[in-house]
Design a protein around this motif. Sequence first.
Motif, PDB file in Angstrom:
ATOM      1  N   VAL A 230       0.855  -1.202   0.000  1.00  0.00           N
ATOM      2  CA  VAL A 230       0.000   0.000   0.000  1.00  0.00           C
ATOM      3  C   VAL A 230       0.886   1.244   0.000  1.00  0.00           C
ATOM      4  N   ARG A 231       0.646   2.122  -0.948  1.00  0.00           N
ATOM      5  CA  ARG A 231       1.411   3.363  -1.028  1.00  0.00           C
ATOM      6  C   ARG A 231       0.751   4.518  -0.277  1.00  0.00           C
ATOM      7  N   GLY A 232      -0.566   4.534  -0.277  1.00  0.00           N
ATOM      8  CA  GLY A 232      -1.269   5.672   0.316  1.00  0.00           C
ATOM      9  C   GLY A 232      -2.516   5.243   1.044  1.00  0.00           C
ATOM     10  N   LEU A 233      -3.692   5.694   0.581  1.00  0.00           N
ATOM     11  CA  LEU A 233      -4.965   5.375   1.217  1.00  0.00           C
ATOM     12  C   LEU A 233      -5.871   4.718   0.183  1.00  0.00           C
ATOM     13  N   ILE A 234      -6.437   3.562   0.544  1.00  0.00           N
ATOM     14  CA  ILE A 234      -7.333   2.823  -0.338  1.00  0.00           C
ATOM     15  C   ILE A 234      -8.640   2.574   0.406  1.00  0.00           C
ATOM     16  N   TYR A 235      -9.747   3.101  -0.131  1.00  0.00           N
ATOM     17  CA  TYR A 235     -11.050   2.995   0.511  1.00  0.00           C
ATOM     18  C   TYR A 235     -12.032   2.271  -0.409  1.00  0.00           C
ATOM     19  N   PRO A 236     -13.011   1.584   0.161  1.00  0.00           N
ATOM     20  CA  PRO A 236     -14.073   0.999  -0.650  1.00  0.00           C
ATOM     21  C   PRO A 236     -15.125   2.050  -1.017  1.00  0.00           C
ATOM     22  N   VAL A 237     -15.937   1.739  -2.009  1.00  0.00           N
ATOM     23  CA  VAL A 237     -17.106   2.577  -2.281  1.00  0.00           C
ATOM     24  C   VAL A 237     -18.116   2.347  -1.156  1.00  0.00           C
ATOM     25  N   PRO A 238     -18.550   3.390  -0.467  1.00  0.00           N
ATOM     26  CA  PRO A 238     -19.486   3.184   0.641  1.00  0.00           C
ATOM     27  C   PRO A 238     -20.855   2.722   0.162  1.00  0.00           C
ATOM     28  N   ASP A 239     -21.468   1.891   0.963  1.00  0.00           N
ATOM     29  CA  ASP A 239     -22.841   1.447   0.708  1.00  0.00           C
ATOM     30  C   ASP A 239     -23.768   2.351   1.507  1.00  0.00           C
ATOM     31  N   PRO A 240     -24.579   3.182   0.866  1.00  0.00           N
ATOM     32  CA  PRO A 240     -25.411   4.145   1.597  1.00  0.00           C
ATOM     33  C   PRO A 240     -26.475   3.497   2.467  1.00  0.00           C
ATOM     34  N   THR A 241     -26.733   2.199   2.285  1.00  0.00           N
ATOM     35  CA  THR A 241     -27.731   1.526   3.117  1.00  0.00           C
ATOM     36  C   THR A 241     -27.146   1.043   4.437  1.00  0.00           C
ATOM     37  N   LEU A 242     -25.820   1.114   4.581  1.00  0.00           N
ATOM     38  CA  LEU A 242     -25.165   0.634   5.807  1.00  0.00           C
ATOM     39  C   LEU A 242     -24.698   1.815   6.646  1.00  0.00           C
TER      40      LEU A 242
END
Length: 386
Positions: A230-242
């Motif tokens: 990992v070089r930096g920051l990796i995030y998932p696409v948020p699920d708006p129902t959660l």
Amino acid sequence: MRSVVVIGGGIVGLAVAAELASRGDRVTVLEKEKRWGAHQTGHNSNVVHAGLYYKPGSLKARMSVAGNASMVAFAREHGVPVDVCGKLVVATSEDELPRLHALASRAEANGVPAKLISAAEALDYEPEVACVAALRVESTGIISYAGVCDALVRLLDGHDLRLQSPALAIRTVGSHVEVATPQGVVRGDVLVNCAGLQSDRIALLAGLQPSARIVPFRGEYYELRRTELVRGLIYPVPDPTLPFLGVHLTRMLDGSVHCGPNAVLALRREGYRWRDVSLRDVVDVARFPGTWKLARKFARTGVDEVLRSLSRRRFAESLARLVPAVEESDLVRAESGVRAQAMLPDGSLVDDFLIESAPRQVHVLNAPSPAATSALEIARHIASLT
């Protein structure tokens, strides 16, 4: 000259105190722990958020975008380590693409510099990432929030800063507010409650009936042995129902990589481990009707989070959706954090910052992430309310 009593010595409380002091007020800060920023401030991911997730026009959106700039500027002015490294939000499957595009639209509405990129372009930033497309967010950074607190304390030199000074009782007497502490009574013209995990209890102590109650959620982290993944920051696409964002990977200032958090109900407001249990806190959660309504709504999600909490393999599998090379053996248990999440009686989580007032009192009743990013902006807002 007014006198103001601030309860809570995390980053928000210290920022409020520093802002009020800069406007000429005499400030007393009461913190029940032995050090500043002992709880939420000292256990977060140290990310300077860009502000792309939040509803346009909300306090979170406005204060996070402004706070991103003001926090970075503050850090550079005061010698606090900060790195504006940017991040990737990645769609790992085709069915996540509509949510990724919606997030890009929200970023544009909030004034956040972000661009949609292809999977091949994402590999230029993160060679080990797996995605079908990504959103590159340039203004996200990493920082030492402990260093920010140290700088704020230095700015408050000459004011009354008290550690190990919990508020035991609060009352309004004439034109003053009095706060009883183990060391005696502190008087002020104004009271500001920035007590985080204890903020609703401080409000009750002061005679306010807060519209929401704090329900603590523990976020558990691992560190990645193979930091080169990992070089930096990796995030998932948020699920708006959660209710929460999901696990992600964050390279820290020291080069380590933090993985997480998951989210499980904490059995103590300041409970960083499963064995940290407070009967009072458990009873408070159990008696609050919103808890059971939330549990029914997100029963499956809650079970999944608990199983992931108990299984390093499951945690690794969640991370491997983003970075397939991550294996169970790469993960080392790290410190947890506890999120002070305000909840309404109908079981809904308070989505925005929540600040309520009474005569001579201001209470910050919901300030989870991105409160650290937004601390200087929250402070200016509160100063305008006092």
